[in-house]
Every structure is written in structure tokens, then in C-alpha cells.
Design a protein around this motif. Sequence first.
Motif, PDB file in Angstrom:
ATOM      1  N   ALA A  47     -37.028   9.019  -1.270  1.00 34.91           N
ATOM      2  CA  ALA A  47     -36.325   9.794  -0.249  1.00 34.91           C
ATOM      3  C   ALA A  47     -35.046  10.406  -0.813  1.00 34.91           C
ATOM      4  CB  ALA A  47     -36.004   8.914   0.953  1.00 34.91           C
ATOM      5  N   ASP A  48     -34.319   9.639  -1.638  1.00 32.62           N
ATOM      6  CA  ASP A  48     -33.085  10.167  -2.221  1.00 32.62           C
ATOM      7  C   ASP A  48     -33.381  11.356  -3.134  1.00 32.62           C
ATOM      8  OD1 ASP A  48     -31.499   8.370  -0.915  1.00 32.62           O
ATOM      9  OD2 ASP A  48     -31.338   6.967  -2.594  1.00 32.62           O
ATOM     10  N   LEU A  49     -34.439  11.236  -3.932  1.00 36.12           N
ATOM     11  CA  LEU A  49     -34.788  12.333  -4.837  1.00 36.12           C
ATOM     12  C   LEU A  49     -35.112  13.596  -4.049  1.00 36.12           C
ATOM     13  CD1 LEU A  49     -36.980  10.596  -7.562  1.00 36.12           C
ATOM     14  CD2 LEU A  49     -34.631  11.414  -7.787  1.00 36.12           C
ATOM     15  N   ILE A  50     -35.940  13.457  -3.025  1.00 36.55           N
ATOM     16  CA  ILE A  50     -36.343  14.621  -2.235  1.00 36.55           C
ATOM     17  C   ILE A  50     -35.128  15.271  -1.587  1.00 36.55           C
ATOM     18  CG2 ILE A  50     -37.644  15.341  -0.196  1.00 36.55           C
ATOM     19  CD1 ILE A  50     -39.739  13.233  -0.934  1.00 36.55           C
ATOM     20  N   SER A  51     -34.171  14.457  -1.137  1.00 37.80           N
ATOM     21  CA  SER A  51     -32.992  15.003  -0.462  1.00 37.80           C
ATOM     22  C   SER A  51     -32.108  15.801  -1.406  1.00 37.80           C
ATOM     23  CB  SER A  51     -32.184  13.871   0.172  1.00 37.80           C
ATOM     24  OG  SER A  51     -31.551  13.080  -0.828  1.00 37.80           O
ATOM     25  N   ARG A  52     -32.218  15.550  -2.723  1.00 35.34           N
ATOM     26  CA  ARG A  52     -31.360  16.237  -3.689  1.00 35.34           C
ATOM     27  C   ARG A  52     -31.994  17.509  -4.240  1.00 35.34           C
ATOM     28  NH1 ARG A  52     -30.638  10.446  -6.299  1.00 35.34           N
ATOM     29  NH2 ARG A  52     -29.183   9.568  -4.771  1.00 35.34           N
ATOM     30  N   ALA A  53     -33.210  17.831  -3.843  1.00 33.76           N
ATOM     31  CA  ALA A  53     -33.903  19.009  -4.361  1.00 33.76           C
ATOM     32  C   ALA A  53     -33.498  20.253  -3.589  1.00 33.76           C
ATOM     33  CB  ALA A  53     -35.412  18.805  -4.272  1.00 33.76           C
ATOM     34  N   ARG A  54     -33.182  21.306  -4.298  1.00 40.64           N
ATOM     35  CA  ARG A  54     -32.883  22.594  -3.663  1.00 40.64           C
ATOM     36  C   ARG A  54     -34.145  23.106  -2.971  1.00 40.64           C
ATOM     37  NH1 ARG A  54     -29.319  27.251  -5.159  1.00 40.64           N
ATOM     38  NH2 ARG A  54     -28.409  25.831  -6.703  1.00 40.64           N
ATOM     39  N   GLN A  55     -34.018  23.513  -1.739  1.00 47.22           N
ATOM     40  CA  GLN A  55     -35.174  23.968  -0.975  1.00 47.22           C
ATOM     41  C   GLN A  55     -35.818  25.178  -1.650  1.00 47.22           C
ATOM     42  OE1 GLN A  55     -34.326  24.802   3.118  1.00 47.22           O
ATOM     43  NE2 GLN A  55     -36.434  25.292   3.649  1.00 47.22           N
ATOM     44  N   GLY A  56     -37.118  25.061  -1.911  1.00 48.51           N
ATOM     45  CA  GLY A  56     -37.868  26.164  -2.497  1.00 48.51           C
ATOM     46  C   GLY A  56     -37.801  26.259  -4.000  1.00 48.51           C
ATOM     47  N   ALA A  57     -37.034  25.371  -4.673  1.00 53.63           N
ATOM     48  CA  ALA A  57     -36.889  25.470  -6.126  1.00 53.63           C
ATOM     49  C   ALA A  57     -38.114  24.960  -6.860  1.00 53.63           C
ATOM     50  CB  ALA A  57     -35.648  24.707  -6.590  1.00 53.63           C
ATOM     51  N   ALA A  58     -38.731  23.898  -6.350  1.00 58.15           N
ATOM     52  CA  ALA A  58     -39.931  23.317  -6.959  1.00 58.15           C
ATOM     53  C   ALA A  58     -41.047  23.323  -5.918  1.00 58.15           C
ATOM     54  CB  ALA A  58     -39.660  21.904  -7.455  1.00 58.15           C
ATOM     55  N   LEU A  59     -42.186  23.873  -6.298  1.00 56.37           N
ATOM     56  CA  LEU A  59     -43.291  24.060  -5.359  1.00 56.37           C
ATOM     57  C   LEU A  59     -44.576  23.473  -5.920  1.00 56.37           C
ATOM     58  CD1 LEU A  59     -42.576  27.819  -4.512  1.00 56.37           C
ATOM     59  CD2 LEU A  59     -41.810  25.816  -3.223  1.00 56.37           C
ATOM     60  N   MET A  60     -45.600  23.367  -5.044  1.00 50.16           N
ATOM     61  CA  MET A  60     -46.929  22.938  -5.469  1.00 50.16           C
ATOM     62  C   MET A  60     -47.971  23.660  -4.618  1.00 50.16           C
ATOM     63  SD  MET A  60     -47.168  19.083  -3.779  1.00 50.16           S
ATOM     64  CE  MET A  60     -48.903  18.876  -4.202  1.00 50.16           C
ATOM     65  N   LEU A  61     -49.189  23.728  -5.136  1.00 51.20           N
ATOM     66  CA  LEU A  61     -50.288  24.312  -4.370  1.00 51.20           C
ATOM     67  C   LEU A  61     -50.662  23.363  -3.239  1.00 51.20           C
ATOM     68  CD1 LEU A  61     -52.524  25.668  -7.281  1.00 51.20           C
ATOM     69  CD2 LEU A  61     -51.030  26.986  -5.783  1.00 51.20           C
ATOM     70  N   GLU A  62     -50.929  23.913  -2.077  1.00 52.42           N
ATOM     71  CA  GLU A  62     -51.294  23.107  -0.913  1.00 52.42           C
ATOM     72  C   GLU A  62     -52.739  23.372  -0.500  1.00 52.42           C
ATOM     73  OE1 GLU A  62     -48.283  24.280   1.940  1.00 52.42           O
ATOM     74  OE2 GLU A  62     -47.114  22.485   1.502  1.00 52.42           O
ATOM     75  N   GLY A  63     -53.331  22.369   0.189  1.00 56.12           N
ATOM     76  CA  GLY A  63     -54.675  22.522   0.726  1.00 56.12           C
ATOM     77  C   GLY A  63     -55.787  22.121  -0.220  1.00 56.12           C
ATOM     78  N   MET A  64     -55.459  21.617  -1.417  1.00 61.32           N
ATOM     79  CA  MET A  64     -56.491  21.212  -2.385  1.00 61.32           C
ATOM     80  C   MET A  64     -56.917  19.778  -2.105  1.00 61.32           C
ATOM     81  SD  MET A  64     -54.699  22.912  -5.759  1.00 61.32           S
ATOM     82  CE  MET A  64     -56.151  23.108  -6.783  1.00 61.32           C
ATOM     83  N   GLN A  65     -58.082  19.413  -2.658  1.00 60.86           N
ATOM     84  CA  GLN A  65     -58.625  18.070  -2.439  1.00 60.86           C
ATOM     85  C   GLN A  65     -59.029  17.442  -3.763  1.00 60.86           C
ATOM     86  OE1 GLN A  65     -61.883  18.126   0.337  1.00 60.86           O
ATOM     87  NE2 GLN A  65     -60.696  19.102   1.975  1.00 60.86           N
ATOM     88  N   ARG A  66     -58.981  16.095  -3.778  1.00 57.84           N
ATOM     89  CA  ARG A  66     -59.462  15.344  -4.927  1.00 57.84           C
ATOM     90  C   ARG A  66     -60.980  15.425  -4.993  1.00 57.84           C
ATOM     91  NH1 ARG A  66     -56.799   9.473  -5.288  1.00 57.84           N
ATOM     92  NH2 ARG A  66     -58.868   8.968  -4.495  1.00 57.84           N
ATOM     93  N   GLY A  67     -61.532  15.103  -6.155  1.00 54.17           N
ATOM     94  CA  GLY A  67     -62.970  15.241  -6.341  1.00 54.17           C
ATOM     95  C   GLY A  67     -63.782  14.025  -5.956  1.00 54.17           C
ATOM     96  N   ASP A  68     -63.250  13.133  -5.095  1.00 56.54           N
ATOM     97  CA  ASP A  68     -64.005  11.955  -4.666  1.00 56.54           C
ATOM     98  C   ASP A  68     -65.312  12.388  -3.982  1.00 56.54           C
ATOM     99  OD1 ASP A  68     -61.626   9.505  -4.460  1.00 56.54           O
ATOM    100  OD2 ASP A  68     -61.014  11.599  -4.583  1.00 56.54           O
ATOM    101  N   THR A  69     -66.402  11.665  -4.248  1.00 54.33           N
ATOM    102  CA  THR A  69     -67.705  12.009  -3.649  1.00 54.33           C
ATOM    103  C   THR A  69     -67.959  11.277  -2.336  1.00 54.33           C
ATOM    104  OG1 THR A  69     -68.758  10.259  -4.970  1.00 54.33           O
ATOM    105  CG2 THR A  69     -68.715  12.495  -5.908  1.00 54.33           C
ATOM    106  N   ASP A  70     -67.189  10.227  -2.037  1.00 51.44           N
ATOM    107  CA  ASP A  70     -67.462   9.417  -0.849  1.00 51.44           C
ATOM    108  C   ASP A  70     -66.450   9.633   0.270  1.00 51.44           C
ATOM    109  OD1 ASP A  70     -65.431   8.344  -2.346  1.00 51.44           O
ATOM    110  OD2 ASP A  70     -65.897   6.259  -1.832  1.00 51.44           O
ATOM    111  N   ARG A  71     -65.421  10.468   0.019  1.00 47.47           N
ATOM    112  CA  ARG A  71     -64.403  10.661   1.045  1.00 47.47           C
ATOM    113  C   ARG A  71     -63.592  11.912   0.725  1.00 47.47           C
ATOM    114  NH1 ARG A  71     -59.678   6.346  -0.635  1.00 47.47           N
ATOM    115  NH2 ARG A  71     -60.030   6.435  -2.888  1.00 47.47           N
ATOM    116  N   VAL A  72     -62.843  12.380   1.715  1.00 43.01           N
ATOM    117  CA  VAL A  72     -61.966  13.535   1.542  1.00 43.01           C
ATOM    118  C   VAL A  72     -60.542  13.016   1.317  1.00 43.01           C
ATOM    119  CG1 VAL A  72     -60.979  15.569   2.636  1.00 43.01           C
ATOM    120  CG2 VAL A  72     -63.411  15.021   2.955  1.00 43.01           C
ATOM    121  N   VAL A  73     -59.962  13.366   0.164  1.00 41.36           N
ATOM    122  CA  VAL A  73     -58.604  12.926  -0.170  1.00 41.36           C
ATOM    123  C   VAL A  73     -57.755  14.165  -0.444  1.00 41.36           C
ATOM    124  CG1 VAL A  73     -57.159  11.552  -1.709  1.00 41.36           C
ATOM    125  CG2 VAL A  73     -59.493  10.798  -1.172  1.00 41.36           C
TER     126      VAL A  73
END
Length: 767
Positions: free
Chosen positions: A392-418
Motif C-alpha cells: 500500500a505504501d509503494l502504491i501511494s508513492r507512485a505518480r498517477q499515470g507514470a507506470a501502466l500495464m495492459l488490462e483485461g488479459m488472462q492467464r493461460g490456465d486450462t481449468d479456470r479463468v485467472v
Amino acid sequence: MALTLTRAVNAVISDNTRVDKGPMRDLINDLIRAIDGNNTRSARVYTSRADAVTQIGAGRLDPLVSAVVTIEGAVLVIRARTVFADDPLFPEAAGDRWGAVLRIDTSARIWPTTTTDFAPLRPPAGTDQISVGTNSGVQTWRRINAPATVDPAIHQRDANGTWWMLAENTSAIRTLIANVAGSIATAAFPQASNIAGTANAITGLLPYGNGTAALAGQRISFIPLAANTGAATFNAIQIRTENDQQITAGAIVAGRRVFLERDPAVNVWRMMAGGITQADVAATLATTLAPILARLQAVETAATGAIETVTGETERALATDAAGNAIMVWRPGEDGGIDAHMARTFWERGAPYIGGGGTGGLLSTTALHAVSGHGQSLLVGGEYENSGVSRADLISRARQGAALMLEGMQRGDTDRVVPITTVDMPRSQGYNEAVPPTGIGAAVPGATTSTAVWPMAVAMNEYRHDHDLRMVPVVTQCHGISGIMIEAILDKAGVAWNNMRFWYESMVARAAAETKSLFVPWHQWVHGPSAKSYAPNRYLNLLWQYNDDFHNLLKAVGARGPGTLLIQQTGGNANTSNVAGDPWHVTDEQLQFCEAGGGVLTTPDYAYPIFDNNVHQDAFGTVQAGEVTARAAVETEAGKRWTINRPRPRLMGSTLILEYETLRPGEYLDRHDPSRYGGQGIDDYLGFQVEGATITEIQVRGRQVALTCSAPPTGVRYAMQAQDASIFANNRWSAFRGLLRTSDVWPSKLLPGQQLYRWTPSFKMMF
């Protein structure tokens, strides 16, 4: 070279006089000594540097010897008796030093000719350069490989089949200089000098040495001494207006610069414009602003009674919304002024004037940087538990929008959606490639581990802001898998490679969908412990292969950018005592890769504590290393070299001098506090060890480390000890231990109160 004779020539040989054998023998011996180089006033020539040291001995040459020449490979080195700044033969001597004053490289061979057509020529073997002398000048041609496209103007091939390229042509240079001089004379308004004459018959000297004779189209300027009272001339040539009219009285004003252009067609000077004085500007502003100021005064007088007080007696609302809320306020005092909530367009418009890389501290809204990471468990990251660092402390110190990631992707598990919701995924499960990303959002560190890519991505724009560089959001993700070998990463059918391939394909597609430019400046590499047993050069060759394959991947998916590797040097593990089975060549070979230009060595892992008495850092260490990596990248972006190469060794008897030549200007070496190791696994020599001798004393001086040894050493290593540190009580460090860093120390941006350091890398070398 002066020749000293023991007998005068006229005394030995004279007309009509018998020549005695004794004096004649002395005269001939003098000549022989001069030819052999044994005359006391001659220079000494030695076939090598070592030969000179052996034959001379400190201070043993005759005091009348003026110079020593050593032949060192293809270089002739001329040395003087009292010089010691450059490679003295006797650096520790109290007397003669014989340091270098001139080096002449004889490796390059120049062949002169007067023939400009090389087709029939056969230059001697070893010729590197051809000098062609002609009546109009000298041409210099250099030997090259066969050009991809032949330009007859600059390329020729001789009768031997060798290609040559024109490197210099003095005739062309003279022509160019003449053209440039003419262009300057006709393009600018250089100032004429020696202004004199009368108000209507002005005289002066033209620039560029033209005297009073103007070139066609030449432009000049001058400051007249008096106003004209009618038609005027400059150097007896009439001055007219741009539309060919006589200038009127007062067109030329004393003290106001005049601009003229020569028109030879009608033999006149055209008056292009007259200068503007400060008084002119003040008068114009007074005339223009007077009615505006009067109107503002009237408005202020009429509105005084209607101004609403916000707080106190002197803070006033200048504008309010429909509900009566103040939206623009006047704040009094020395630091007061107009206060309002400014629109984003306001900041973007003013950004070039207020710093922050031309963004005023704002992140770009039109560009993205993709900087992912690959490797093994140290990339996946250290755990938060008992580290003193919380997610939580790390996230609070990050400048908004400075570090991003792709959203909506899934892991390749065959028995469940992760869903993939943190940057440490998908690891060995891979991606479900049937599910592309749906957007780009804030980068989130792992749930239990900090993940090295996260602090790297977050801190990168903080350091860009410090350097006034353009701030571009960094999209990141970890492709690594704990314990993976580099061969498995290189396997194009394997999970690790395809994690990276699919991510970059998705990144390119997502950037296009959001109409943003995409660039790949860097790629983080945190790997090594799984290669501890590799034979020499095996890891180095595989790392070069990965470098090439990664760059080819970027080209294949259409991602622009160099993708330079940011390499965190592996620091061994807690037990490196099995030298035969685990030689840890990988550590030195990562430095070799960066020294050869393959990447940037950001920081050595030996500098950060471990929590499991094995190899793994906790979140505290992971964040430090990741942030230093970010600064290494940004310093490189700013044009400042970061990688610290291994030092250049120099033996002086039994003293080994290690010169760290790649430190930055003003930077020097420094000893770190030895208490970090509690005296375990490291001696008084900061982590240095030698082969063939033992160290008896160490000095750290500027950019040098001086190791006094029991005998001339045959090799040296730093922070690469072979030992079992796991036996130490409460051990928190790997077996590779070092205490040498530079003077570059700065406060962490992600860990308040923590200092960060530029550590020197581990290395080993034999002499």
C-alpha cells in the motif's frame, strides 16, 4: 643531433701536412660514436619500453642525453628526462623519470602520387591512405571496403582491386570557404566600421575586408552619426528606398541602425529598414496602452463596492460561478497574486516555459514507452513480509499515470479463468492468447512480491522530471519465471519467450487502438544464478543471442526503439565455495557484455540484502535495485554514461594500481561503512583479492585503488569471493561482498529516508 669531437678537424687534417694516425683515429672514433648513438649529446633508442627500463636503470644516463625513444609496437614514443605525467619509465624515482612527450603511430602508411585516376595504379601493400598532389590542391583518399553504392565522385578502385574513398579535397574546401564567405556577406547585415563623412555623404569600411567596394547583393548595417537632411549616399553610392525612391529628410536618424542592400543593376543601396530605439518602443506603448489603462481604472472604480471578500479583509474574489463560489481570487502579500484552478490546456500551453522536460511535470498524453523485464526469481521480486515495505505504501508513492500495464488479459490456465491484475504475472502459466487486452491502466505491484519492473517503471519518470526530460508513461510487465535457465528463455516454443512475444504484440495493437505512439527504449534483465555452473563464455554467448533475438522480435511485431538491456549484475548466492562446480563466470560475463556496448550495467546484486540465506532479496532490496536501474536508464537518456567498466590495472613492483577510468567528471571512489557485514566474509581490503600474492595494504585515492601486495600479483578480483556465508549467524548477504562505491549518493524517491548508491561492479581478471 649535436656532434662532440675530441679533436678539431682542422687540427687533424690540413693541406700539405702529414696526417698522424693517433689524432685521425680519435676523429674517426668520434664519428663512429655519433653514428652508433653513443655520443653523450645524442638521443637513446630502445627496441621496447622494457628494454629501456632494463638498460637505463633509474637516473643512470649521461646528463647530456636529451631524449629517449622507445619503440612500442607500431608507436614511437619520445621521452624527456624530467617528464612524469605520462607513463614515466621510473615513476617512483627521485631523479630522472623519462615520461612520454610525443607518440608517433607508424601503423598507417601514406602513398603519394600525382595521378587522379586510380585504375592503373598499384599502391604498395599496407597502404592505408593515398595523397594525390595536383596543381589545384591535394586530395586525400582512404582505403575502404567495397561500397554498397558506388559514387564515381568519391569512390575509386585501383588495379589491385582495392576500393578508395575521397576523404579530403583542399581545392573543394577553398571553393566552399569562398562560397560561404559570399553567402554570409549577402545573407546577413554585418556592421560596417569607421563611419564618418557628413549627414548626407556617409562613408565607412565594409566588412569581410572589402574596403569600400561592395559585392553584388551585399548587405550591411551601420549606426549613423547624424540625421540626413535630404538625398544621401554611402561611400558615394546613392541610398534609395526599397521601391526605388529618394529617401526624404529624416529617414536616417542619428543613433538608429540603418540596414542597406547593394543593388548593382542600378548602382544604388536599398534602405531595407531603420532600427527601433528603446525610446520608440516606450512612446508606442504609452500611446497604445493609455486608453486601455484608463478603461481599466474606470471599471475598477465602478466595481469596488461589489467585490466580495472571501477570507479576511484583503483577500478578494475576482470571479464567481452561478452559485456564488469564488473561481478566481486575489491573494495579498509578498507571495500573493491571482489564484485560480487552471485548465489542463493552460499547463500544456505553458509547459515549455516552466521546466519538466517541456511538459511542466506533466506526462505525455500522446506517447507510450514499453519497458518490460525478463529473467528469473529476482525479477519476480522480493516479498513484503518482514521487509519494512508495504504494498500500500509503494502504491501511494507512485505518480498517477507514470507506470501502466495492459488490462483485461488472462492467464493461460486450462481449468479456470485467472485475470492478470498485477505486473508479476503470468509466470509459468503463460497467457490465454485468445483474450487480448481491453485497455491500459495503472501498473500494480504483485500481491505478495514487489516485482522488479514496478519500481523501475514508477521511478523512471521521477528521474526524467529531475533531468528536464520528456515524461512518457512506462507500460511494463514481468515475463520471467523463477529458476529459469537462459536456454529456456531463448526457446521460441517455450512459455517464457511467448509470454514476451504475446505481450509486445498486444502492446503494439493496444497503442494503435488508442492512437498513441509506442517506443521501446529499454528492457530490464535480472538473471544469472541459474547459470552459476556454466563454463567460460557460455553465458556471454547466450546473452548476445538473447539480445539479438529480442531486437528481432521488436522488429517483427512493429515496435520501434533500441530496447537496450538494463542488466542487474548477479551477486552470487550465500554459498559460493564450490569453485570447481559453480565458478560463477556469469557475474563477470554480464559486465563484459555491457563493456562491449550490449547494455547498461545498472547495479550489482551484492549491494542488496537477502532474506532467505540463499539468494533472494526482500521487497526492500528489490525496490532499491529497481529504482537504481531507473536512474541508470534516465542518466543514459540524458547523455551521461552509467556503466562502470572494470578498472585498468598497472603494476609498479608489487603494487597493483587499479584505475577506474569510466567514472563521471567530479565522481570519485569511496569506502562504504563496513558495519553492514559485521566483519563476516570480508577483510580490510573492501572485497579485493589477488592471485599469486596476498594484499598487505589498500589505498583508495580519487579514481584509483592501490593494492600493496607481498609479491607482484598475477590476477585480481572484486566482490567475487569463494566462501560459504550461509554459516554466519543471521546472515543477510550473499557470499560476494564488496564495500567500494562512488561518491554519487542520493535519496530514494520510493523509500523515504533511504540513501541509494552507485556501487562498483564485481569483476575478475588475470595479467
